[in-house]
Motif scaffolding. Sequence first.
Motif, PDB file in Angstrom:
ATOM      1  N   GLU A 106       0.836  -1.201   0.000  1.00 58.31           N
ATOM      2  CA  GLU A 106       0.000   0.000   0.000  1.00 58.31           C
ATOM      3  C   GLU A 106       0.869   1.248   0.000  1.00 58.31           C
ATOM      4  OE1 GLU A 106      -4.138  -0.769   2.340  1.00 58.31           O
ATOM      5  OE2 GLU A 106      -2.380  -0.597   3.613  1.00 58.31           O
ATOM      6  N   HIS A 108      -0.141   5.399   0.569  1.00 56.80           N
ATOM      7  CA  HIS A 108      -1.198   6.393   0.763  1.00 56.80           C
ATOM      8  C   HIS A 108      -0.560   7.760   0.908  1.00 56.80           C
ATOM      9  CE1 HIS A 108      -5.119   8.010   1.771  1.00 56.80           C
ATOM     10  NE2 HIS A 108      -4.564   8.646   2.792  1.00 56.80           N
ATOM     11  N   GLU A 140      -2.344  -1.681  -3.583  1.00 56.96           N
ATOM     12  CA  GLU A 140      -3.393  -0.664  -3.656  1.00 56.96           C
ATOM     13  C   GLU A 140      -2.793   0.676  -3.272  1.00 56.96           C
ATOM     14  OE1 GLU A 140      -7.860  -1.112  -2.598  1.00 56.96           O
ATOM     15  OE2 GLU A 140      -6.941  -0.244  -0.801  1.00 56.96           O
ATOM     16  N   SER A 142      -3.404   4.894  -2.947  1.00 58.93           N
ATOM     17  CA  SER A 142      -4.503   5.845  -2.755  1.00 58.93           C
ATOM     18  C   SER A 142      -3.956   7.212  -2.375  1.00 58.93           C
ATOM     19  CB  SER A 142      -5.457   5.334  -1.662  1.00 58.93           C
ATOM     20  OG  SER A 142      -4.770   5.159  -0.430  1.00 58.93           O
ATOM     21  N   PHE A 163      -2.283   4.282  -9.025  1.00 59.44           N
ATOM     22  CA  PHE A 163      -3.278   4.684  -8.031  1.00 59.44           C
ATOM     23  C   PHE A 163      -4.686   4.381  -8.564  1.00 59.44           C
ATOM     24  CE2 PHE A 163       0.393   6.716  -6.476  1.00 59.44           C
ATOM     25  CZ  PHE A 163       0.179   7.054  -5.156  1.00 59.44           C
ATOM     26  N   ARG A 165      -7.405   4.447  -5.989  1.00 58.76           N
ATOM     27  CA  ARG A 165      -8.302   4.950  -4.963  1.00 58.76           C
ATOM     28  C   ARG A 165      -8.014   6.418  -4.707  1.00 58.76           C
ATOM     29  NH1 ARG A 165      -7.823   3.521   0.239  1.00 58.76           N
ATOM     30  NH2 ARG A 165      -9.627   4.873   0.460  1.00 58.76           N
ATOM     31  N   VAL A 166      -9.082   7.201  -4.554  1.00 63.17           N
ATOM     32  CA  VAL A 166      -8.941   8.610  -4.207  1.00 63.17           C
ATOM     33  C   VAL A 166     -10.068   8.984  -3.248  1.00 63.17           C
ATOM     34  CG1 VAL A 166     -10.248   9.307  -6.275  1.00 63.17           C
ATOM     35  CG2 VAL A 166      -8.817  10.983  -5.084  1.00 63.17           C
ATOM     36  N   SER A 167      -9.737   9.777  -2.243  1.00 57.96           N
ATOM     37  CA  SER A 167     -10.762  10.292  -1.326  1.00 57.96           C
ATOM     38  C   SER A 167     -10.782  11.813  -1.422  1.00 57.96           C
ATOM     39  CB  SER A 167     -10.485   9.850   0.119  1.00 57.96           C
ATOM     40  OG  SER A 167      -9.238  10.325   0.564  1.00 57.96           O
ATOM     41  N   TYR A 202     -10.535   5.065 -11.900  1.00 58.05           N
ATOM     42  CA  TYR A 202     -10.394   4.796 -10.468  1.00 58.05           C
ATOM     43  C   TYR A 202     -11.517   3.855 -10.021  1.00 58.05           C
ATOM     44  CZ  TYR A 202      -6.742   8.294  -9.898  1.00 58.05           C
ATOM     45  OH  TYR A 202      -5.557   8.983  -9.974  1.00 58.05           O
ATOM     46  N   SER A 204     -12.174   2.956  -6.765  1.00 62.72           N
ATOM     47  CA  SER A 204     -12.754   3.273  -5.455  1.00 62.72           C
ATOM     48  C   SER A 204     -12.619   4.768  -5.203  1.00 62.72           C
ATOM     49  CB  SER A 204     -12.060   2.487  -4.337  1.00 62.72           C
ATOM     50  OG  SER A 204     -12.686   2.757  -3.091  1.00 62.72           O
ATOM     51  N   THR A 314      -8.489  -0.113   6.742  1.00 62.47           N
ATOM     52  CA  THR A 314      -7.923  -0.523   5.463  1.00 62.47           C
ATOM     53  C   THR A 314      -8.408  -1.931   5.128  1.00 62.47           C
ATOM     54  OG1 THR A 314      -5.922  -1.543   6.384  1.00 62.47           O
ATOM     55  CG2 THR A 314      -5.843   0.828   5.936  1.00 62.47           C
TER      56      THR A 314
END
Length: 453
Positions: A106, A108, A140, A142, A163, A165-167, A202, A204, A314
Amino acid sequence: MNTLIQKYNIPGPRYTSYPTVPYWDEKTFSREKWISSFRQSFEESNSAEGISLYIHLPFCESLCTFCACHKHITKRKEVADPYIATVLKEWDLYLEQVSSVPLIREIHLGGGTPTFFSPKALEQLITGLLKKAQKHPDYEFSFEGHPNNTTKEHLLQLYNLGFTRVSFGVQDYNPTVQKAIHRVQPFEQVAKVTRWAREIGYTSISHDLVFGLPFQTKENVIHTINKTKELQPDRISFYSYAHVPWVKGVGQRGFNENDLPKNEDKRKLYEIGKALFVEMGYQEIGMDHFALPTDSLYKASIQQKLHRNFMGYTAHKTQLMIGLGMSSISDSWYGFAQNVKTVKEYEALVNDGILPVFRGHILTQDDLVMRQHILNIMCHFTTSWETPALEIKDVELHLLKLRELVKDGLVQVHDTSLKVPEKARPFVRNICMAFDKKLHEKQPDTQLFSMTI
């Protein structure tokens, strides 16, 4: 429920770690002990599950008054390149301690505002990190994107680097609330970056919402969630605003404390939100998180693989998480270490060839047992001390501290196990506090934590 909220809404930890940071034994901690702990964890876990990297990118162009993160406010973009170079040097300092190639499970990017950095700078960061490492087959990556400055180029560049995943930090769509927290961003901007991410590929997309903000009402929450429904993010984080001005100082004093919804009024905002999310097809995951059944976080929850660390919940457990950058916290499972909290000091130490940790904690065997129980409760709402490996010393004392919670129907205790019923999930932190030996041994003289509910 209102009576129970009044009874149990007390200051308490969020338990992204155990022991919690205020109870770390800093007197016996040393950089050498941390390096030894890191090496042990790397040798045990790297070849199979891989390791996680959290990179703290602290720069923000303006101060959001709800934020409790470590950040550096500046509009000077020239600070980016030296900082990226320093992070890569810190990574090299860790690589000097091991003989095999890291397997990255991972990555992040958090902050601060990761998208303060240009797409080119972020490419230099990620390619630099991976130059001397390999990707895990099930990796993964993000990042956290600010809707106001995340460009299509950011999304494309990071997607091309792996990448998926993006928040996006949304918080609330009401203009009055946004003005109070100094985070003004129209729905149209959030919609645009969400659509871009989906079109690019993406898998997620998460929206971070917050309840308990100044001037926030029931109508605000309903409006924000209805607008969120239009975009159907894969995940939703619905966090309780943690009001800790005694820790973060002026940043959280941009409004009057009387402007904050409190106690049962604040909890009602969460219950309204939860009901709407469920109606929209989301499943509740752990605490504060909701996901569509197609998302990896939901699948991890169903498979009992959900994990929790300083990055929150996670879908993958890695024993070793290395935090790079100013103020980052690393976790070897056997120990924690936090980097210094200013950019200037961080860059000075790393450029002198010194790992920039300034405090931490090496876990005792007793710490490790209690950590696993608290992790089980936070992720799976159940735990058992039946096996010798998870046997709890003086378990009767801990169960005694659960007595009121049992009487109120908030936890079910059996001979060698306990279970948290669904209705009691708002009180999980209170249940974990019963197993927090450090907290029992030394009650704080001043308020250290935000409220539990």
